[in-house]
Design an enzyme around this catalytic site. Structure first.
Site, PDB file in Angstrom:
ATOM      1  N   HIS A  72       0.846  -1.200   0.000  1.00  0.00           N
ATOM      2  CA  HIS A  72       0.000   0.000   0.000  1.00  0.00           C
ATOM      3  C   HIS A  72       0.876   1.242   0.000  1.00  0.00           C
ATOM      4  O   HIS A  72       1.770   1.381   0.821  1.00  0.00           O
ATOM      5  CB  HIS A  72      -0.909   0.024   1.239  1.00  0.00           C
ATOM      6  CG  HIS A  72      -2.143  -0.803   1.065  1.00  0.00           C
ATOM      7  ND1 HIS A  72      -3.352  -0.458   1.610  1.00  0.00           N
ATOM      8  CD2 HIS A  72      -2.351  -1.940   0.387  1.00  0.00           C
ATOM      9  CE1 HIS A  72      -4.269  -1.370   1.269  1.00  0.00           C
ATOM     10  NE2 HIS A  72      -3.674  -2.282   0.533  1.00  0.00           N
ATOM     11  N   TYR A 201      -9.359   6.062   7.010  1.00  0.00           N
ATOM     12  CA  TYR A 201      -9.510   6.448   8.416  1.00  0.00           C
ATOM     13  C   TYR A 201     -10.490   7.624   8.431  1.00  0.00           C
ATOM     14  O   TYR A 201     -10.204   8.669   7.826  1.00  0.00           O
ATOM     15  CB  TYR A 201      -8.175   6.911   9.000  1.00  0.00           C
ATOM     16  CG  TYR A 201      -7.157   5.815   9.212  1.00  0.00           C
ATOM     17  CD1 TYR A 201      -6.416   5.286   8.159  1.00  0.00           C
ATOM     18  CD2 TYR A 201      -6.922   5.309  10.499  1.00  0.00           C
ATOM     19  CE1 TYR A 201      -5.477   4.291   8.359  1.00  0.00           C
ATOM     20  CE2 TYR A 201      -5.977   4.308  10.710  1.00  0.00           C
ATOM     21  CZ  TYR A 201      -5.264   3.811   9.650  1.00  0.00           C
ATOM     22  OH  TYR A 201      -4.336   2.829   9.861  1.00  0.00           O
ATOM     23  N   PRO A 295      -4.639   0.648  18.664  1.00  0.00           N
ATOM     24  CA  PRO A 295      -4.379   0.130  17.322  1.00  0.00           C
ATOM     25  C   PRO A 295      -4.428   1.163  16.193  1.00  0.00           C
ATOM     26  O   PRO A 295      -4.063   0.845  15.067  1.00  0.00           O
ATOM     27  CB  PRO A 295      -5.486  -0.921  17.134  1.00  0.00           C
ATOM     28  CG  PRO A 295      -6.562  -0.514  18.072  1.00  0.00           C
ATOM     29  CD  PRO A 295      -5.903   0.154  19.230  1.00  0.00           C
ATOM     30  N   LYS A 299       0.849   0.176  15.006  1.00  0.00           N
ATOM     31  CA  LYS A 299       2.252   0.072  15.395  1.00  0.00           C
ATOM     32  C   LYS A 299       2.599  -1.176  16.219  1.00  0.00           C
ATOM     33  O   LYS A 299       3.777  -1.525  16.341  1.00  0.00           O
ATOM     34  CB  LYS A 299       2.665   1.297  16.244  1.00  0.00           C
ATOM     35  CG  LYS A 299       2.769   2.582  15.497  1.00  0.00           C
ATOM     36  CD  LYS A 299       3.954   2.597  14.562  1.00  0.00           C
ATOM     37  CE  LYS A 299       3.538   3.062  13.215  1.00  0.00           C
ATOM     38  NZ  LYS A 299       4.292   2.681  12.093  1.00  0.00           N
ATOM     39  N   TYR A 387       3.927   6.559  10.116  1.00  0.00           N
ATOM     40  CA  TYR A 387       3.080   5.430   9.737  1.00  0.00           C
ATOM     41  C   TYR A 387       3.901   4.344   9.061  1.00  0.00           C
ATOM     42  O   TYR A 387       3.732   3.151   9.333  1.00  0.00           O
ATOM     43  CB  TYR A 387       1.952   5.906   8.800  1.00  0.00           C
ATOM     44  CG  TYR A 387       0.816   4.914   8.661  1.00  0.00           C
ATOM     45  CD1 TYR A 387      -0.344   5.066   9.417  1.00  0.00           C
ATOM     46  CD2 TYR A 387       0.909   3.840   7.793  1.00  0.00           C
ATOM     47  CE1 TYR A 387      -1.389   4.150   9.295  1.00  0.00           C
ATOM     48  CE2 TYR A 387      -0.129   2.924   7.670  1.00  0.00           C
ATOM     49  CZ  TYR A 387      -1.274   3.091   8.427  1.00  0.00           C
ATOM     50  OH  TYR A 387      -2.296   2.184   8.305  1.00  0.00           O
TER      51      TYR A 387
HETATM   52  C1  PHB Z   1      -6.196  -3.860  10.566  1.00  0.00           C
HETATM   53  O1  PHB Z   1      -6.301  -4.129   9.366  1.00  0.00           O
HETATM   54  O2  PHB Z   1      -6.485  -4.682  11.450  1.00  0.00           O
HETATM   55  C2  PHB Z   1      -5.751  -2.512  10.982  1.00  0.00           C
HETATM   56  C3  PHB Z   1      -5.307  -1.632  10.008  1.00  0.00           C
HETATM   57  C4  PHB Z   1      -4.886  -0.359  10.368  1.00  0.00           C
HETATM   58  C5  PHB Z   1      -4.927   0.021  11.697  1.00  0.00           C
HETATM   59  C6  PHB Z   1      -5.359  -0.857  12.667  1.00  0.00           C
HETATM   60  C7  PHB Z   1      -5.774  -2.139  12.309  1.00  0.00           C
HETATM   61  O3  PHB Z   1      -4.548   1.275  12.020  1.00  0.00           O
END
Ligand code: PHB
Ligand code: APR
Length: 394
Positions: A72, A201, A295, A299, A387
């Site tokens: 990605h 997000y 989450p 990280k 990130y």
């Molecule tokens: C996930 O795909 O579980 C996931 C992806 C991004 C995040 C947290 C969890 O920031």
């Protein structure tokens, strides 16, 4: 039984450490309280930083990741009817991330360890670690109905937030810094193609939402929910409707969420925590045993990998030269990176979620910060750098 490095826990940190030590010619024994199928199925995060991917490849665990992992090059932030793409390679000098679930990383490392590594015992529950200050620390555990002891040159606690190894560091020398959040995540796994090819997000008045994925046919989606939420109060249709409302995808029919059978649904608490130091005598802590992040910044797994990469290098340096310099520096080296990730995860979390007690002033601050990321390449680059992951020695 005796080994050079006793490893407690077969999550990503314990398994990767065992693999890196094996490659360096250092023997280890891994003790894991759960059974193999439980460890391989536990749903966790799914984003790997460039450095984690590089380490897995170098460890010989990159084949399936390269075949099935999804690279990605960005994420999208949604807020106030606006969508901002964060272009990782452009902002970081070429770095990207991979979508490859932790369950798959664990399966790959377990298979390697069983095929060619040292002993990995499942259903071996460690009850205590003793003698951190001696040169023969001891690990007491229960296995096959018997009480057993493993003596070690060194012990590494990779036993997660609820592990026992942390208690081998005397309370007088241990400090835990912690923060809880007034919300949790409701996460679903759905047999439905992701609506969009990157993660979204979303900040919204209704609360945070995240659209992620596991593969081209499986979506992973999250909703901010109040602490104490019972997943039974969220039938599938309610989850999908709320995701549509928060992700604001419905205005553009091409980007509507694709609904499909929900195969897993659970509520995850959010916590930040760091235990210092990450080493006492001959006992070390790595991964979730030493630190937890909420989450939002993805990280947790990457920090766990970074710890054990630093630690494996220190053990290899010691084996080769007899010098304990890198082992002695382990805690400080890791904690610098850990605190950076703690800050990033905290900032992502508090900028994107709606605190039930937040004032209109707090909301304006969040909007201002999101606007800043949307309009300033410097602010966007700061997000992208964190990130995609900072260099290992930061
Ligand atoms: C996930 O795909 O579980 C996931 C992806 C991004 C995040 C947290 C969890 O920031
Ligand atoms: N004896 C043996 N094993 C134990 C004990 C014990 N007393 N206590 C815990 N364990 C095992 C757990 O069953 C688990 O398999 O230790 C392992 C710890 O693994 P994780 O919790 O996955 O922690 P870690 O390997 O550090 O990986 C961190 O996991 O929580 C996620 O987001 C986090 O992705 C990050 C990753």
């Amino acid at each position: 039984m005796h080994t050079t490095v006793g490893i407690i826990g077969a999550g990503p940190s314990g398994l990767l450490l065992a693999r890196l030590l094996h490659q360096a010619g250092i023997d280890s024994v891994v003790l894991e309280s759960r059974d193999r199928s439980y460890v391989e199925r536990r749903q966790r995060a799914g984003i790997l930083e460039q450095a984690t991917v590089d380490a897995l490849r170098a460890a010989g665990a990159g084949a399936r990741l390269d075949a099935e992992g999804l690279p990605h090059d960005g994420i999208e932030l949604r807020h106030d009817g606006r969508a901002t793409r964060i272009d990782f390679p452009a902002l970081t000098g070429g770095r990207r991330v991979w979508v490859y679930a932790q369950t798959e990383v664990v399966k790959d490392l377990v298979a390697l360890q069983l095929a060619e590594g040292g002993p990995l015992h499942f259903e071996a529950e460690v009850t205590a670690v003793e003698g951190a200050d001696t040169d023969r620390p001891r690990v007491h555990y229960r296995h096959e109905g018997r009480e057993k002891t493993l003596t070690c040159d060194y012990v590494v606690g990779c036993d997660g937030y609820h592990g026992v190894t942390r208690h081998a560091v005397p309370e007088s020398e241990r400090r835990t810094f912690e923060r809880t959040y007034p919300y949790s995540w409701l996460g679903i796994l759905a047999e439905a193609p992701p609506a969009y090819d990157e993660l979204i997000y979303a900040h919204s008045e209704r609360g945070f939402a995240l659209a992620s994925m596991r593969s081209p046919s499986v979506s992973r989606l999250y909703l901010q929910v109040p602490n104490g939420t019972d997943p039974a109060d969220w039938p599938d249709e309610r989850v999908w409707d709320e995701l549509d409302a928060r992700l604001a995808l419905t205005a553009d029919p091409g980007r509507r969420l694709i609904r499909g059978p929900v195969t897993q649904k659970s509520v995850l608490p959010m916590r930040s925590s760091v235990t210092e130091p990450m080493r006492h005598g001959r006992v070390f802590l790595a991964g979730d045993a030493a630190h937890i992040v909420p989450p939002t910044g993805a990280k947790g797994l990457n920090l766990a990998a970074a710890d054990v990469i630093v630690l494996a290098r220190a053990f290899a340096h010691h084996a080769k030269t007899g010098s304990t310099e890198l082992l002695d520096g382990y805690s400080d080296t890791c904690l610098r990176r850990v605190w950076r990730a703690e800050h990033f995860s905290y900032a992502m979390t508090t900028t994107l979620h709606t605190d039930p007690a937040q004032s209109p002033f707090d909301t304006r601050l969040q909007q201002s910060q999101l606007d800043r990321i949307a309009t300033s390449p410097h602010a966007a680059a700061e997000l992208a750098e964190n990130y995609t992951g900072l260099p290992l020695d930061v």
